[in-house]
Design a protein around this motif. Structure first.
Motif, PDB file in Angstrom:
ATOM      1  N   UNK A 151       0.804  -0.941  -0.045  1.00 38.58           N
ATOM      2  CA  UNK A 151       0.186   0.333  -0.305  1.00 38.58           C
ATOM      3  C   UNK A 151       0.600   1.310  -0.183  1.00 38.58           C
ATOM      4  N   UNK A 152       1.519   1.146   0.740  1.00 35.35           N
ATOM      5  CA  UNK A 152       2.691   2.419   1.022  1.00 35.35           C
ATOM      6  C   UNK A 152       3.388   2.818  -0.264  1.00 35.35           C
ATOM      7  N   UNK A 153       3.946   1.399  -1.206  1.00 37.45           N
ATOM      8  CA  UNK A 153       4.769   1.609  -2.095  1.00 37.45           C
ATOM      9  C   UNK A 153       3.728   2.002  -3.372  1.00 37.45           C
ATOM     10  N   UNK A 154       2.466   1.569  -3.475  1.00 42.49           N
ATOM     11  CA  UNK A 154       1.306   2.285  -3.967  1.00 42.49           C
ATOM     12  C   UNK A 154       1.266   3.642  -3.987  1.00 42.49           C
ATOM     13  N   UNK A 155       0.937   4.074  -3.354  1.00 37.91           N
ATOM     14  CA  UNK A 155       0.651   5.401  -2.456  1.00 37.91           C
ATOM     15  C   UNK A 155       1.863   5.831  -2.699  1.00 37.91           C
ATOM     16  N   UNK A 156       2.896   5.830  -2.727  1.00 36.79           N
ATOM     17  CA  UNK A 156       4.820   6.470  -3.209  1.00 36.79           C
ATOM     18  C   UNK A 156       4.036   7.121  -4.006  1.00 36.79           C
ATOM     19  N   UNK A 157       4.003   5.754  -5.693  1.00 35.70           N
ATOM     20  CA  UNK A 157       4.161   5.880  -7.288  1.00 35.70           C
ATOM     21  C   UNK A 157       3.007   6.449  -7.462  1.00 35.70           C
ATOM     22  N   UNK A 158       1.933   6.731  -7.006  1.00 40.49           N
ATOM     23  CA  UNK A 158       0.487   7.439  -7.307  1.00 40.49           C
ATOM     24  C   UNK A 158       0.857   8.772  -6.757  1.00 40.49           C
ATOM     25  N   UNK A 159       1.126   9.456  -6.259  1.00 44.60           N
ATOM     26  CA  UNK A 159       2.148  10.635  -5.680  1.00 44.60           C
ATOM     27  C   UNK A 159       2.622  10.654  -6.788  1.00 44.60           C
ATOM     28  N   UNK A 160       3.963  10.339  -6.869  1.00 49.20           N
ATOM     29  CA  UNK A 160       4.743  10.892  -7.658  1.00 49.20           C
ATOM     30  C   UNK A 160       4.541  10.696  -8.591  1.00 49.20           C
ATOM     31  N   UNK A 161       3.979  10.226  -9.599  1.00 50.06           N
ATOM     32  CA  UNK A 161       3.774   9.629 -10.932  1.00 50.06           C
ATOM     33  C   UNK A 161       2.786  11.777 -11.384  1.00 50.06           C
ATOM     34  N   UNK A 162       2.148  11.200 -10.528  1.00 54.52           N
ATOM     35  CA  UNK A 162       0.738  12.778 -10.524  1.00 54.52           C
ATOM     36  C   UNK A 162       1.409  13.651 -10.601  1.00 54.52           C
ATOM     37  N   UNK A 163       2.731  13.912  -9.396  1.00 55.34           N
ATOM     38  CA  UNK A 163       3.417  15.700  -9.075  1.00 55.34           C
ATOM     39  C   UNK A 163       4.079  15.348 -11.315  1.00 55.34           C
ATOM     40  N   UNK A 164       5.134  14.589 -10.955  1.00 57.04           N
ATOM     41  CA  UNK A 164       5.825  14.125 -12.096  1.00 57.04           C
ATOM     42  C   UNK A 164       4.959  15.158 -13.301  1.00 57.04           C
ATOM     43  N   UNK A 165       3.686  14.430 -13.610  1.00 55.97           N
ATOM     44  CA  UNK A 165       2.648  14.821 -14.483  1.00 55.97           C
ATOM     45  C   UNK A 165       2.193  16.234 -14.591  1.00 55.97           C
ATOM     46  N   UNK A 166       2.439  17.136 -13.549  1.00 55.37           N
ATOM     47  CA  UNK A 166       1.880  17.774 -13.229  1.00 55.37           C
ATOM     48  C   UNK A 166       2.982  19.123 -13.736  1.00 55.37           C
ATOM     49  N   UNK A 167       4.254  18.505 -13.694  1.00 54.49           N
ATOM     50  CA  UNK A 167       5.401  18.946 -14.199  1.00 54.49           C
ATOM     51  C   UNK A 167       5.620  19.763 -15.953  1.00 54.49           C
ATOM     52  N   UNK A 168       5.571  21.154 -15.911  1.00 50.33           N
ATOM     53  CA  UNK A 168       5.417  21.512 -17.548  1.00 50.33           C
ATOM     54  C   UNK A 168       7.163  21.809 -17.458  1.00 50.33           C
ATOM     55  N   UNK A 169       8.335  21.599 -16.812  1.00 49.81           N
ATOM     56  CA  UNK A 169       9.358  21.098 -16.908  1.00 49.81           C
ATOM     57  C   UNK A 169       9.995  20.239 -18.527  1.00 49.81           C
ATOM     58  N   UNK A 170      10.404  20.588 -19.680  1.00 52.06           N
ATOM     59  CA  UNK A 170      10.771  19.732 -20.658  1.00 52.06           C
ATOM     60  C   UNK A 170      12.029  19.176 -20.202  1.00 52.06           C
ATOM     61  N   UNK A 171      11.387  17.798 -20.421  1.00 50.83           N
ATOM     62  CA  UNK A 171      12.390  16.708 -19.837  1.00 50.83           C
ATOM     63  C   UNK A 171      13.452  17.073 -20.948  1.00 50.83           C
ATOM     64  N   UNK A 172      15.282  16.329 -21.102  1.00 52.26           N
ATOM     65  CA  UNK A 172      16.014  17.145 -21.238  1.00 52.26           C
ATOM     66  C   UNK A 172      17.096  15.329 -21.676  1.00 52.26           C
ATOM     67  N   UNK A 173      17.288  14.831 -22.318  1.00 55.79           N
ATOM     68  CA  UNK A 173      18.451  14.384 -22.328  1.00 55.79           C
ATOM     69  C   UNK A 173      19.613  14.598 -21.642  1.00 55.79           C
ATOM     70  N   UNK A 174      19.770  13.908 -20.694  1.00 57.86           N
ATOM     71  CA  UNK A 174      21.668  13.768 -20.297  1.00 57.86           C
ATOM     72  C   UNK A 174      22.286  13.340 -21.117  1.00 57.86           C
ATOM     73  N   UNK A 175      23.427  14.252 -21.034  1.00 58.71           N
ATOM     74  CA  UNK A 175      24.937  13.773 -21.751  1.00 58.71           C
ATOM     75  C   UNK A 175      25.555  12.561 -21.126  1.00 58.71           C
ATOM     76  N   UNK A 176      26.206  12.139 -21.231  1.00 64.31           N
ATOM     77  CA  UNK A 176      26.915  10.970 -21.623  1.00 64.31           C
ATOM     78  C   UNK A 176      28.016  10.582 -22.513  1.00 64.31           C
ATOM     79  N   UNK A 177      28.989   9.988 -22.072  1.00 70.29           N
ATOM     80  CA  UNK A 177      30.279   9.913 -22.993  1.00 70.29           C
ATOM     81  C   UNK A 177      30.149   8.493 -22.876  1.00 70.29           C
TER      82      UNK A 177
END
Length: 209
Positions: A81-107
């Motif tokens: 329950x705790x795990x699912x609650x955490x991920x439910x909130x986490x993904x909801x907050x992530x959806x609300x963010x309007x910040x553009x996702x950028x690709x992190x540079x890797x070499x």
């Protein structure tokens, strides 16, 4: 045999959906594909998926240990329950963010693409509680038994679901790039709803055991 197919499909779908939102792993898969070629992107994805399978197995081992001690079955479900609650909130907050996702540079060089995938996947420890929660749910639903074939199916499905998404990012990210924000937002809302659904189902199982 039917429950094996259900187990594979359910776990594959859960792994697929968890990997869809743009993040560290799939963005790096896309970046490596662009800078080092699609073969390196696939090799990186294989490295990630191999660790996801290890983490899924560890999750099963944890669930198996707890489940075989009847006095802690309720604790296991409460953890879910705790795990699912955490991920439910986490993904909801992530959806609300309007910040553009950028690709992190890797070499990367070709020879260490696989190990780069292994390293990045290994530091993502949230995978273990996620699959522990899923395992608890599947077990309660009767979709998985703590037998070799079921465990193998669960682990392979987790790896395959993850690899499928990374493969898509490796080969088709250039077509999705202009739609990344909308794609990320919608997929995160779907994941949040899925986690909420799993949370409700787990609560129902606790109260009606």
């Amino acid at each position: 045999m039917t429950h094996i197919l259900i187990l594979f499909f359910a776990t594959f779908s859960a792994a697929f959906m968890a990997t869809v939102p743009p993040g560290l792993l799939n963005m790096n898969a896309a970046k490596i594909s662009v800078e080092k070629g699609k073969v390196n992107g696939v090799i990186f994805s294989l490295g990630v998926s191999s660790i996801i399978m290890v983490q899924a197995y560890i999750a099963v081992f944890i669930s198996k240990f707890l489940y075989r001690n009847p006095e802690v079955i309720d604790i296991l479900l409460k953890i879910a329950i705790a795990i699912f609650a955490f991920f439910a909130v986490y993904f909801f907050i992530a959806a609300k963010r309007k910040k553009t996702q950028k690709i992190k540079k890797v070499n990367l060089s070709k020879k260490n693409s696989f190990f780069k995938g292994v390293l990045l996947a290994a530091v993502n420890l949230l995978t273990i509680p996620y699959y522990s929660g899923l395992n608890a749910m599947w077990n309660e639903a009767g979709w998985i038994k703590f037998e070799a074939k079921d465990i193998t199916t669960f682990v392979v499905a987790a790896g395959a679901g993850t690899f499928s998404v990374l493969y898509l990012y490796t080969f088709y990210f250039d077509k999705l790039e202009t739609k990344t924000n909308r794609f990320s937002k919608n997929s995160n809302y779907i994941l949040s709803a899925l986690m909420l659904l799993l949370l409700v189902i787990t609560l129902i199982r606790i109260f009606y055991r």
